[in-house]
Design a protein around this motif. Structure first.
Motif, PDB file in Angstrom:
ATOM      1  N   LEU A 113     -15.359 -53.134  -2.836  1.00 32.57           N
ATOM      2  CA  LEU A 113     -15.519 -53.433  -1.410  1.00 32.57           C
ATOM      3  C   LEU A 113     -16.958 -53.837  -1.097  1.00 32.57           C
ATOM      4  CD1 LEU A 113     -13.932 -53.622   1.191  1.00 32.57           C
ATOM      5  CD2 LEU A 113     -14.492 -51.233   1.653  1.00 32.57           C
ATOM      6  N   GLY A 114     -17.926 -53.227  -1.767  1.00 30.51           N
ATOM      7  CA  GLY A 114     -19.327 -53.613  -1.572  1.00 30.51           C
ATOM      8  C   GLY A 114     -19.567 -55.054  -1.975  1.00 30.51           C
ATOM      9  N   GLN A 115     -18.956 -55.454  -3.076  1.00 29.56           N
ATOM     10  CA  GLN A 115     -19.095 -56.825  -3.543  1.00 29.56           C
ATOM     11  C   GLN A 115     -18.443 -57.799  -2.550  1.00 29.56           C
ATOM     12  OE1 GLN A 115     -18.046 -57.102  -7.633  1.00 29.56           O
ATOM     13  NE2 GLN A 115     -19.084 -59.049  -7.898  1.00 29.56           N
ATOM     14  N   TYR A 116     -17.300 -57.417  -2.028  1.00 27.36           N
ATOM     15  CA  TYR A 116     -16.630 -58.222  -0.996  1.00 27.36           C
ATOM     16  C   TYR A 116     -17.552 -58.380   0.215  1.00 27.36           C
ATOM     17  CZ  TYR A 116     -13.721 -58.961   3.147  1.00 27.36           C
ATOM     18  OH  TYR A 116     -13.235 -59.406   4.344  1.00 27.36           O
ATOM     19  N   PHE A 117     -18.154 -57.271   0.660  1.00 28.52           N
ATOM     20  CA  PHE A 117     -19.041 -57.283   1.822  1.00 28.52           C
ATOM     21  C   PHE A 117     -20.242 -58.199   1.561  1.00 28.52           C
ATOM     22  CE2 PHE A 117     -21.852 -54.445   4.719  1.00 28.52           C
ATOM     23  CZ  PHE A 117     -21.581 -55.226   5.830  1.00 28.52           C
ATOM     24  N   LEU A 118     -20.866 -58.057   0.398  1.00 26.63           N
ATOM     25  CA  LEU A 118     -22.003 -58.912   0.046  1.00 26.63           C
ATOM     26  C   LEU A 118     -21.602 -60.386   0.001  1.00 26.63           C
ATOM     27  CD1 LEU A 118     -24.029 -57.008  -2.692  1.00 26.63           C
ATOM     28  CD2 LEU A 118     -24.890 -57.896  -0.524  1.00 26.63           C
ATOM     29  N   ASN A 119     -20.446 -60.682  -0.550  1.00 27.91           N
ATOM     30  CA  ASN A 119     -19.969 -62.075  -0.605  1.00 27.91           C
ATOM     31  C   ASN A 119     -19.819 -62.658   0.795  1.00 27.91           C
ATOM     32  OD1 ASN A 119     -19.878 -62.130  -3.399  1.00 27.91           O
ATOM     33  ND2 ASN A 119     -17.705 -61.645  -3.511  1.00 27.91           N
ATOM     34  N   GLU A 120     -19.281 -61.864   1.707  1.00 28.97           N
ATOM     35  CA  GLU A 120     -19.105 -62.332   3.095  1.00 28.97           C
ATOM     36  C   GLU A 120     -20.457 -62.557   3.761  1.00 28.97           C
ATOM     37  OE1 GLU A 120     -16.269 -63.141   4.990  1.00 28.97           O
ATOM     38  OE2 GLU A 120     -15.446 -63.167   2.964  1.00 28.97           O
ATOM     39  N   ILE A 121     -21.402 -61.657   3.522  1.00 26.58           N
ATOM     40  CA  ILE A 121     -22.747 -61.805   4.083  1.00 26.58           C
ATOM     41  C   ILE A 121     -23.385 -63.081   3.539  1.00 26.58           C
ATOM     42  CG2 ILE A 121     -25.087 -60.815   4.069  1.00 26.58           C
ATOM     43  CD1 ILE A 121     -23.681 -58.013   4.096  1.00 26.58           C
ATOM     44  N   GLU A 122     -23.304 -63.272   2.228  1.00 27.39           N
ATOM     45  CA  GLU A 122     -23.888 -64.461   1.603  1.00 27.39           C
ATOM     46  C   GLU A 122     -23.292 -65.743   2.175  1.00 27.39           C
ATOM     47  OE1 GLU A 122     -23.545 -64.227  -2.663  1.00 27.39           O
ATOM     48  OE2 GLU A 122     -24.502 -62.251  -2.681  1.00 27.39           O
ATOM     49  N   LYS A 123     -21.984 -65.764   2.337  1.00 24.48           N
ATOM     50  CA  LYS A 123     -21.303 -66.951   2.873  1.00 24.48           C
ATOM     51  C   LYS A 123     -21.853 -67.299   4.261  1.00 24.48           C
ATOM     52  CE  LYS A 123     -16.934 -66.406   3.706  1.00 24.48           C
ATOM     53  NZ  LYS A 123     -15.465 -66.296   3.646  1.00 24.48           N
ATOM     54  N   ARG A 124     -22.009 -66.293   5.104  1.00 28.06           N
ATOM     55  CA  ARG A 124     -22.484 -66.540   6.470  1.00 28.06           C
ATOM     56  C   ARG A 124     -23.967 -66.928   6.492  1.00 28.06           C
ATOM     57  NH1 ARG A 124     -18.893 -62.759  10.202  1.00 28.06           N
ATOM     58  NH2 ARG A 124     -16.995 -62.880   8.964  1.00 28.06           N
ATOM     59  N   LEU A 125     -24.746 -66.340   5.582  1.00 28.63           N
ATOM     60  CA  LEU A 125     -26.171 -66.684   5.530  1.00 28.63           C
ATOM     61  C   LEU A 125     -26.373 -68.102   5.000  1.00 28.63           C
ATOM     62  CD1 LEU A 125     -27.756 -63.327   4.327  1.00 28.63           C
ATOM     63  CD2 LEU A 125     -27.770 -64.299   6.645  1.00 28.63           C
ATOM     64  N   ARG A 126     -25.537 -68.535   4.065  1.00 23.70           N
ATOM     65  CA  ARG A 126     -25.611 -69.912   3.576  1.00 23.70           C
ATOM     66  C   ARG A 126     -25.431 -70.887   4.739  1.00 23.70           C
ATOM     67  NH1 ARG A 126     -21.905 -68.790  -0.103  1.00 23.70           N
ATOM     68  NH2 ARG A 126     -22.900 -67.837  -1.864  1.00 23.70           N
ATOM     69  N   GLU A 127     -24.514 -70.555   5.645  1.00 27.82           N
ATOM     70  CA  GLU A 127     -24.276 -71.401   6.823  1.00 27.82           C
ATOM     71  C   GLU A 127     -25.506 -71.456   7.731  1.00 27.82           C
ATOM     72  OE1 GLU A 127     -20.808 -69.626   8.602  1.00 27.82           O
ATOM     73  OE2 GLU A 127     -19.490 -70.279   6.981  1.00 27.82           O
ATOM     74  N   LYS A 128     -26.384 -70.467   7.628  1.00 29.85           N
ATOM     75  CA  LYS A 128     -27.615 -70.420   8.430  1.00 29.85           C
ATOM     76  C   LYS A 128     -28.796 -71.030   7.666  1.00 29.85           C
ATOM     77  CE  LYS A 128     -26.293 -66.184  10.858  1.00 29.85           C
ATOM     78  NZ  LYS A 128     -25.854 -66.889  12.038  1.00 29.85           N
ATOM     79  N   GLY A 129     -28.518 -71.607   6.505  1.00 27.21           N
ATOM     80  CA  GLY A 129     -29.568 -72.262   5.734  1.00 27.21           C
ATOM     81  C   GLY A 129     -30.223 -71.394   4.678  1.00 27.21           C
ATOM     82  N   CYS A 130     -29.643 -70.251   4.383  1.00 22.01           N
ATOM     83  CA  CYS A 130     -30.206 -69.356   3.380  1.00 22.01           C
ATOM     84  C   CYS A 130     -30.050 -69.968   1.985  1.00 22.01           C
ATOM     85  CB  CYS A 130     -29.512 -67.992   3.423  1.00 22.01           C
ATOM     86  SG  CYS A 130     -30.131 -66.807   2.219  1.00 22.01           S
ATOM     87  N   THR A 131     -31.167 -70.003   1.258  1.00 23.07           N
ATOM     88  CA  THR A 131     -31.131 -70.471  -0.131  1.00 23.07           C
ATOM     89  C   THR A 131     -31.541 -69.363  -1.098  1.00 23.07           C
ATOM     90  OG1 THR A 131     -33.383 -71.341   0.075  1.00 23.07           O
ATOM     91  CG2 THR A 131     -31.556 -72.883   0.475  1.00 23.07           C
TER      92      THR A 131
END
Length: 164
Positions: A113-131
């Motif tokens: 579940l932690g990995q799922y949560f991190l994946n979701e966070i990463e996906k949303r941050l990528r949309e904000k320009g996170c590299t």
């Protein structure tokens, strides 16, 4: 392919909500404050300097600083219940973000579940320009280090301390 978390904690049962300190309800604020207290206690078991720092700086002071920095809050919810949260700060360097806090209730740890949560966070941050996404984790926090390594994080810097 079905991930282990989908068997133990079906992804359909959870959602990730993005908010900030200006929009968070007082009930949700108190829930994450409670979780932060648990995390501080746990981290204090790993490192005495963390325990001492937590005596000097209250959670409300830390959250006030995060609010001023326009932190993004991600809530991991099962229905309406918050089972985890993460506070993410944007660096002054373009494209860099920092996970300041990440906590999942002990009843929901393991099983991916932690990995799922991190994946979701990463996906949303990528949309904000996170590299580049960074975080700090104590060396002896085996659970955290295992999660971050499994999620693709790599050590790029070492910090040293010496007790005098």
């Amino acid at each position: 392919m079905i991930s282990i978390y989908e068997i133990i904690f079906p992804a359909a049962d959870f959602n990730v909500v993005e908010t900030n300190f200006d929009k968070i309800s007082s009930e949700d604020y108190n829930t994450i404050k409670n979780m932060q207290e648990k995390m501080n206690k746990l981290m204090g078991q790993y490192e005495s300097s963390v325990k001492e720092f937590n005596k000097l700086v209250s959670i409300d002071q830390t959250f006030a600083r995060h609010k001023k920095q326009k932190a993004i809050i991600f809530l991991l919810k099962k229905g309406e219940e918050i089972v985890g949260y993460s506070i993410v700060l944007k660096y002054f360097v373009k494209g860099r973000f920092h996970i300041s806090e990440l906590y999942i209730d002990k009843n929901y740890r393991s099983g991916g579940l932690g990995q799922y949560f991190l994946n979701e966070i990463e996906k949303r941050l990528r949309e904000k320009g996170c590299t580049v996404l960074q975080l700090n984790c104590l060396a002896n926090n085996e659970i955290g280090n295992k999660l971050y390594t499994k999620s693709g994080f790599r050590v790029f810097q070492r910090a040293y301390a010496k007790k005098l």
